[in-house]
Design a protein around this motif. Structure first.
Motif, PDB file in Angstrom:
ATOM      1  N   LEU A   1       0.801  -1.223   0.000  1.00  0.00           N
ATOM      2  CA  LEU A   1       0.000   0.000   0.000  1.00  0.00           C
ATOM      3  C   LEU A   1       0.834   1.274   0.000  1.00  0.00           C
ATOM      4  CD1 LEU A   1      -2.833   1.122  -0.046  1.00  0.00           C
ATOM      5  CD2 LEU A   1      -2.919   0.873   2.439  1.00  0.00           C
TER       6      LEU A   1
ATOM      7  N   THR B   1       1.731   2.217  -3.478  1.00  0.00           N
ATOM      8  CA  THR B   1       0.547   2.704  -4.184  1.00  0.00           C
ATOM      9  C   THR B   1       0.286   4.169  -3.830  1.00  0.00           C
ATOM     10  OG1 THR B   1      -0.412   0.486  -4.174  1.00  0.00           O
ATOM     11  CG2 THR B   1      -1.933   2.333  -4.508  1.00  0.00           C
ATOM     12  N   LEU B   2       0.317   4.484  -2.538  1.00  0.00           N
ATOM     13  CA  LEU B   2       0.057   5.856  -2.097  1.00  0.00           C
ATOM     14  C   LEU B   2       1.175   6.806  -2.510  1.00  0.00           C
ATOM     15  CD1 LEU B   2      -1.493   5.085   1.391  1.00  0.00           C
ATOM     16  CD2 LEU B   2      -2.686   5.744  -0.713  1.00  0.00           C
ATOM     17  N   GLU B   3       2.408   6.335  -2.523  1.00  0.00           N
ATOM     18  CA  GLU B   3       3.521   7.171  -3.006  1.00  0.00           C
ATOM     19  C   GLU B   3       3.310   7.546  -4.465  1.00  0.00           C
ATOM     20  OE1 GLU B   3       5.918   8.690  -1.521  1.00  0.00           O
ATOM     21  OE2 GLU B   3       6.043   7.661   0.408  1.00  0.00           O
TER      22      GLU B   3
ATOM     23  N   LEU C   1       0.544   8.146  -5.870  1.00  0.00           N
ATOM     24  CA  LEU C   1      -0.419   9.250  -5.893  1.00  0.00           C
ATOM     25  C   LEU C   1       0.236  10.560  -5.477  1.00  0.00           C
ATOM     26  CD1 LEU C   1      -3.662   7.665  -4.443  1.00  0.00           C
ATOM     27  CD2 LEU C   1      -3.296   8.539  -6.749  1.00  0.00           C
TER      28      LEU C   1
ATOM     29  N   ALA D   1      -7.948  10.587  -2.408  1.00  0.00           N
ATOM     30  CA  ALA D   1      -7.838   9.129  -2.349  1.00  0.00           C
ATOM     31  C   ALA D   1      -8.636   8.640  -1.154  1.00  0.00           C
ATOM     32  CB  ALA D   1      -6.385   8.693  -2.234  1.00  0.00           C
TER      33      ALA D   1
ATOM     34  N   VAL E   1      -9.092   5.244   0.804  1.00  0.00           N
ATOM     35  CA  VAL E   1      -8.657   3.872   1.030  1.00  0.00           C
ATOM     36  C   VAL E   1      -9.722   3.212   1.897  1.00  0.00           C
ATOM     37  CG1 VAL E   1      -6.866   2.357   1.941  1.00  0.00           C
ATOM     38  CG2 VAL E   1      -6.237   4.548   0.885  1.00  0.00           C
TER      39      VAL E   1
ATOM     40  N   VAL F   1      -1.986   4.053   6.143  1.00  0.00           N
ATOM     41  CA  VAL F   1      -2.810   5.102   5.537  1.00  0.00           C
ATOM     42  C   VAL F   1      -2.893   6.322   6.453  1.00  0.00           C
ATOM     43  CG1 VAL F   1      -5.055   5.688   4.552  1.00  0.00           C
ATOM     44  CG2 VAL F   1      -4.123   3.393   4.248  1.00  0.00           C
TER      45      VAL F   1
ATOM     46  N   PHE G   1       0.142   8.384   5.952  1.00  0.00           N
ATOM     47  CA  PHE G   1       0.089   9.113   4.674  1.00  0.00           C
ATOM     48  C   PHE G   1      -0.890  10.273   4.744  1.00  0.00           C
ATOM     49  CE2 PHE G   1       2.487   5.686   2.845  1.00  0.00           C
ATOM     50  CZ  PHE G   1       3.145   6.272   1.774  1.00  0.00           C
ATOM     51  N   SER G   2      -2.009  10.077   5.441  1.00  0.00           N
ATOM     52  CA  SER G   2      -3.001  11.154   5.527  1.00  0.00           C
ATOM     53  C   SER G   2      -2.469  12.336   6.339  1.00  0.00           C
ATOM     54  CB  SER G   2      -4.314  10.639   6.102  1.00  0.00           C
ATOM     55  OG  SER G   2      -4.174  10.295   7.455  1.00  0.00           O
TER      56      SER G   2
ATOM     57  N   ILE H   1      -5.687  12.233   1.268  1.00  0.00           N
ATOM     58  CA  ILE H   1      -5.745  10.791   1.498  1.00  0.00           C
ATOM     59  C   ILE H   1      -6.524  10.547   2.786  1.00  0.00           C
ATOM     60  CG2 ILE H   1      -4.413   8.703   1.964  1.00  0.00           C
ATOM     61  CD1 ILE H   1      -2.087  10.038   0.398  1.00  0.00           C
TER      62      ILE H   1
ATOM     63  N   TRP I   1       0.306   0.860  -8.849  1.00  0.00           N
ATOM     64  CA  TRP I   1       0.826   2.227  -8.817  1.00  0.00           C
ATOM     65  C   TRP I   1       0.603   2.816 -10.197  1.00  0.00           C
ATOM     66  CZ3 TRP I   1       4.572   3.054 -12.401  1.00  0.00           C
ATOM     67  CH2 TRP I   1       5.286   1.936 -12.843  1.00  0.00           C
TER      68      TRP I   1
END
Length: 115
Positions: free
Chosen positions: A19, A22-24, A26, A36, A38, A51, A54-55, A61, A95
């Motif tokens: 994950l 994937t977030l990187e 974005l 995003a 999730v 997550v 990242f948020s 996110i 990604w």
């Protein structure tokens, strides 16, 4: 050019191993008009923690949790929470290239027949 806002829906079940990448992908986007969502689909690993971290870096996110219901149910949850009309479904082990959203939205705005 009109900005096209995109909601990226990411179903995630025990996706801690993939994950972050994937977030990187974005966060690396050259296009900035996205959110995003999730959907943590009953994970028992560190999906929530990843997550949440990242948020904190980027408020676009966000995470929502639900009991495990499968990928389709998680996507439907994400759709119901989406703030924008344009949707991109991204799996938690996928990604996209840094210019993907920019190219996609340029195609949308340059051809009004696309839906």
């Amino acid at each position: 050019m009109i900005a096209v806002n995109v909601s990226v829906i990411i179903p995630a079940h025990n996706a801690a191993d993939t994950l972050a990448e994937t977030l990187e992908s974005l966060l690396a986007q050259t296009y900035r008009y996205w959110e995003a969502i999730v959907v943590n689909d009953g994970s028992s690993d560190e999906t929530d923690t990843i997550v949440t971290n990242f948020s904190k870096k980027d408020p676009r996110i966000r995470i929502v949790g639900q009991p495990q219901g499968g990928e389709a149910a998680a996507r439907n949850t994400g759709i119901n929470l989406a703030n924008f009309d344009w949707l991109l479904f991204l799996d938690a082990d996928d990604w996209i290239s840094p210019s993907y959203l920019e190219r996609m939205t340029n195609a949308i705005t340059s051809d009004p027949s696309l839906d």
